[in-house]
Each structure stands twice: as C-alpha cells, then as structure tokens.
Design a protein around this motif. Sequence first.
Motif, PDB file in Angstrom:
ATOM      1  N   LEU A 292       0.830  -1.208   0.000  1.00  0.00           N
ATOM      2  CA  LEU A 292       0.000   0.000   0.000  1.00  0.00           C
ATOM      3  C   LEU A 292       0.865   1.259   0.000  1.00  0.00           C
ATOM      4  CD1 LEU A 292      -2.839  -1.005   2.517  1.00  0.00           C
ATOM      5  CD2 LEU A 292      -3.064  -0.570   0.049  1.00  0.00           C
ATOM      6  N   ARG A 293       1.998   1.195   0.738  1.00  0.00           N
ATOM      7  CA  ARG A 293       2.917   2.331   0.704  1.00  0.00           C
ATOM      8  C   ARG A 293       3.467   2.541  -0.718  1.00  0.00           C
ATOM      9  NH1 ARG A 293       4.185   0.521   5.985  1.00  0.00           N
ATOM     10  NH2 ARG A 293       5.780  -0.931   5.179  1.00  0.00           N
ATOM     11  N   THR A 294       3.737   1.445  -1.434  1.00  0.00           N
ATOM     12  CA  THR A 294       4.207   1.549  -2.826  1.00  0.00           C
ATOM     13  C   THR A 294       3.123   2.167  -3.716  1.00  0.00           C
ATOM     14  OG1 THR A 294       5.626  -0.389  -2.551  1.00  0.00           O
ATOM     15  CG2 THR A 294       5.090   0.274  -4.807  1.00  0.00           C
ATOM     16  N   ILE A 295       1.874   1.719  -3.495  1.00  0.00           N
ATOM     17  CA  ILE A 295       0.755   2.291  -4.259  1.00  0.00           C
ATOM     18  C   ILE A 295       0.630   3.785  -3.994  1.00  0.00           C
ATOM     19  CG2 ILE A 295      -1.764   2.332  -4.486  1.00  0.00           C
ATOM     20  CD1 ILE A 295      -1.722  -0.708  -4.027  1.00  0.00           C
ATOM     21  N   SER A 296       0.745   4.195  -2.721  1.00  0.00           N
ATOM     22  CA  SER A 296       0.668   5.600  -2.352  1.00  0.00           C
ATOM     23  C   SER A 296       1.797   6.400  -3.011  1.00  0.00           C
ATOM     24  CB  SER A 296       0.735   5.748  -0.835  1.00  0.00           C
ATOM     25  OG  SER A 296       0.754   7.114  -0.450  1.00  0.00           O
TER      26      SER A 296
END
Length: 476
Positions: A292-296
């Motif tokens: 999710l951090r990568t998506i953000s």
Amino acid sequence: MSRTKTVYARNLFTTLGILLLSFILLGVSFASITYNTTLQTERINMVGTANEASHVMVATEKAWGVESLWMRMYLSSLSEASGYRILISDAEGTVVSCSDSELNCRHIGRYIGRDVLGLVTENGKFFPRTDLSGVYGESCFVVGLKITQIDADNPYYIFVSSTRDVMVGGWRQFSWTFIAIAVTVMFVATVATLYTTKKLTRPLDEMAKAAHRFAKGDFSVRVDERGDTDEIGQLADAFNVMADSLERAEKERRELIANVSHELKTPMTTITGFADGILDGTIPRDRQDSYLRTISSEAKRLSRLVRGMLDISQLQSADTTKVRSGSFDAAEVVRVTLLSLEKKITDRKLDVDLHLPEENIVVRGDQDAIMQVMYNLIENAAKFADEGTCLVIELWKQGPKAYFSVEDTGQTIPREELPLVFDRFHKTDKSRSMDRDGVGLGLYIVKTIIDSHNEDVFVTSEDGKTKFSFSMTIKN
C-alpha cells in the motif's frame, strides 16, 4: 478554378488590358496628331504651288496669255512636279486653263460657283473637302488663290487640288506601321507575361498543394526556393520555415504523447497490479502495508506528473510582457529558496558554499517564477550530488546582467547528453535508476521560465562537477 490559376489569369488579363488600353490611347493620339500634321503640311505645299503658278502667270500673261497652250504646258509640268492638279478660272468662275495634258480637257469651260469664288482670298483659302461646284467628280482638298495683279476688276482664280487618297497616303502608311509595331509589342508582351506570370505563380501553386498535404498530416513537404530573393522567394523561404516549425512541433507532440504514456504506464501498472493482488488475496495480509505504501508513492508520482504538466501549460500561456515587468532582490530569492530545501540538503549530508554580493542586485522578472527555477536547480543538484560533497551556489553581477549558478559534485553528464538535459522527460540512464520520484520535467520547466524572461540558461559538466547557470537583466 484554383486560387493560383485565378491569380495567374487575373495578372495576365490585367497586364494585357493595360497594354491594350495604352496602345489605344497612344494610337488615337498618334492618329490625330499625324493626321492634322499631314493636312497642315499638304496645305503649306499646296499654297506654295498656287503662289508659284500665280507668279508665272502674272509674269507671262502678256507674252503667253492666261488661256494659251503655253500656260497649260507650264501648269502640266508644275502639276507633275508637285503632284497636285491646277485649275485657273476667270472672274465669272469659268475654267480657262488646266494642268491636264489632254488637249480636249473636260474641265475647261466648266463653271465654279460664285459661293466658292467668294470664299477665296488673296492669301489662299483651304477647303478640306469640295468638288468645286461639280468641276471634279469627287471631293478633293483644294487651295484657292485670288489673282488681282493682272486686272483688279476682273481677277483670276487659281485652284490647286489633291485627292484624299494622295493626301492621306503618307498618314496611312505611318498608321499601318504603328499598328504593326503595336501588334508585335502585344504579342511579345503576351508571351513574356505568360512566362513571367507562370513563373511567379508556380511557387504559390506549390504552396497551395503543400498546404493541402499539411492538412492531411504530411509535414515533410517543402517548397522549392530556387534561390530567388524577391517577394515570392521570401514567401517560399517563410513557408519552408513555417513547415519546419510545424514538423518540429508535430514531432514534439508525438514524443510528448509517447513520453507521457510511458511515464503514466509504469506507475499505473504498479498501482493496478498491487491493488488487484491485495483484493484477490494474492498478497498476504502481513505484507499489504508495504504494497500500500508503494501504491501511495506511485499515486503521488502521478500527481507530481500531472501538476508538472499543468505548470508547463500555465508557463507557456503566460503573458511574457507581464512576466518581465516585475522586479525583485536576487540575493533574497537565493536565500529563501535555500532555506526551503535545507532538510533535503541535510538528509543528503551535503555542505553549501554560498557566494552572494554585498550590494543588493535588483533584477527584472517574476519573483515566484525565478524562485521556482532556483528551487528546481538546487533540488536537482542535491538529488544527484555525491553524499558528503559541497553544493556551490553563486550570484554575481556582470555588465547589465546578473548571473545565478548552482554546482554539484557527482557523476559527469556525458557530452552528448548536455544538449538534451532541458528536454521534456529526458533522463540519463543513471538518473533513471536513482531518481524514482522524478518525472523529468524539472529542467524543462527551468528552460521554459528562463525563455519567457528572454534570458539564457547554460549547463556544463566536467570531471564530476555539473554546473547550471542562468542570466537575468538588472533593473536600471
């Protein structure tokens, strides 16, 4: 009919019309002047012939007699010499002598009306057209002279005549010569106009065809310039310059679309792939926070890309006159920008060597725009400088210009890459691997802002030291 053909025909018919009108006016004037001149010359010659005949008649009247054969022989020789017919009448208008060589002259004994006799004066009277009361079977040009030296109470009259054909023969010859010359000139002018007009309109026709090809998306066509330096040649040059600009703009448009598509594709693929993996359970729950951090991160990168494109659009549509009308303290802009980037510089463990002049330097331009230039250059330098090195930031005055520079120590930019560093989305292979957060628009924005101020920006890179510099005009 095409526009070029219309111009071609219009120019041709206009030129020929002007020539034809000129020849008509010139011909009418020429005909009038030469005709009147011919008549005047003939009148003078005829009066001279009448005077000569009168002098001989007065001198020989007692020896020969006016009605004698000798007088007729003299008049006949004078007629042959002058080309005119000569008659002598008495006071009653009866023809008593003639220049005809025939013994039985049909004119002798004929009567000339008193109305004609009454018009004749001693100085000679010119009759443009008359048959002398029917003595001649056709109208003639006649000069009449009254002779009173022999008998004042019973004067004689001398009439010298010339037929119309003889009178205007020379004039007609001149007229036909003029017509022949006019026809020749018209023919030559027509051929010359056809050639020159076709030559002049050929580039216009080529430009019209090229414009149609442009409309269909073919920007490779060019007009043959032929090396002409006249207005048509200059128009062809300008047309080709426009074509080069359109072709370059189309190439840049396609490259922009390709670059934007490439820049959007990578984060979108990452976001979609990781989001689908989380939704379908492929990615374990204990690792979902990392993805999710990568998506953000990728979503923020997309946001920066869109924001950068909007910034470029606003810069390109800005009023350059308004941009250059402002003024600000150059040193203050450097200080404020450097403070705003203090954390990024510190995180990279970089030192700063700042060189600012003691005196204030006020330059013309948009303060916010130049602050963005400094921000992008310092951020770019901090991003690619080796850790533990020093950033050198300078501001100095030289003539009417102030110069800003930002220098970092890191990997040297290849010489062949230097002309491309200000292009949209351009990155070296090294920077692509290191700069995951960049979108390749920072230096392009710098170049766009400096161009809007009508200033210059430079870059040098040697022995690991890369230096970006730009100029600004000092306010007087």
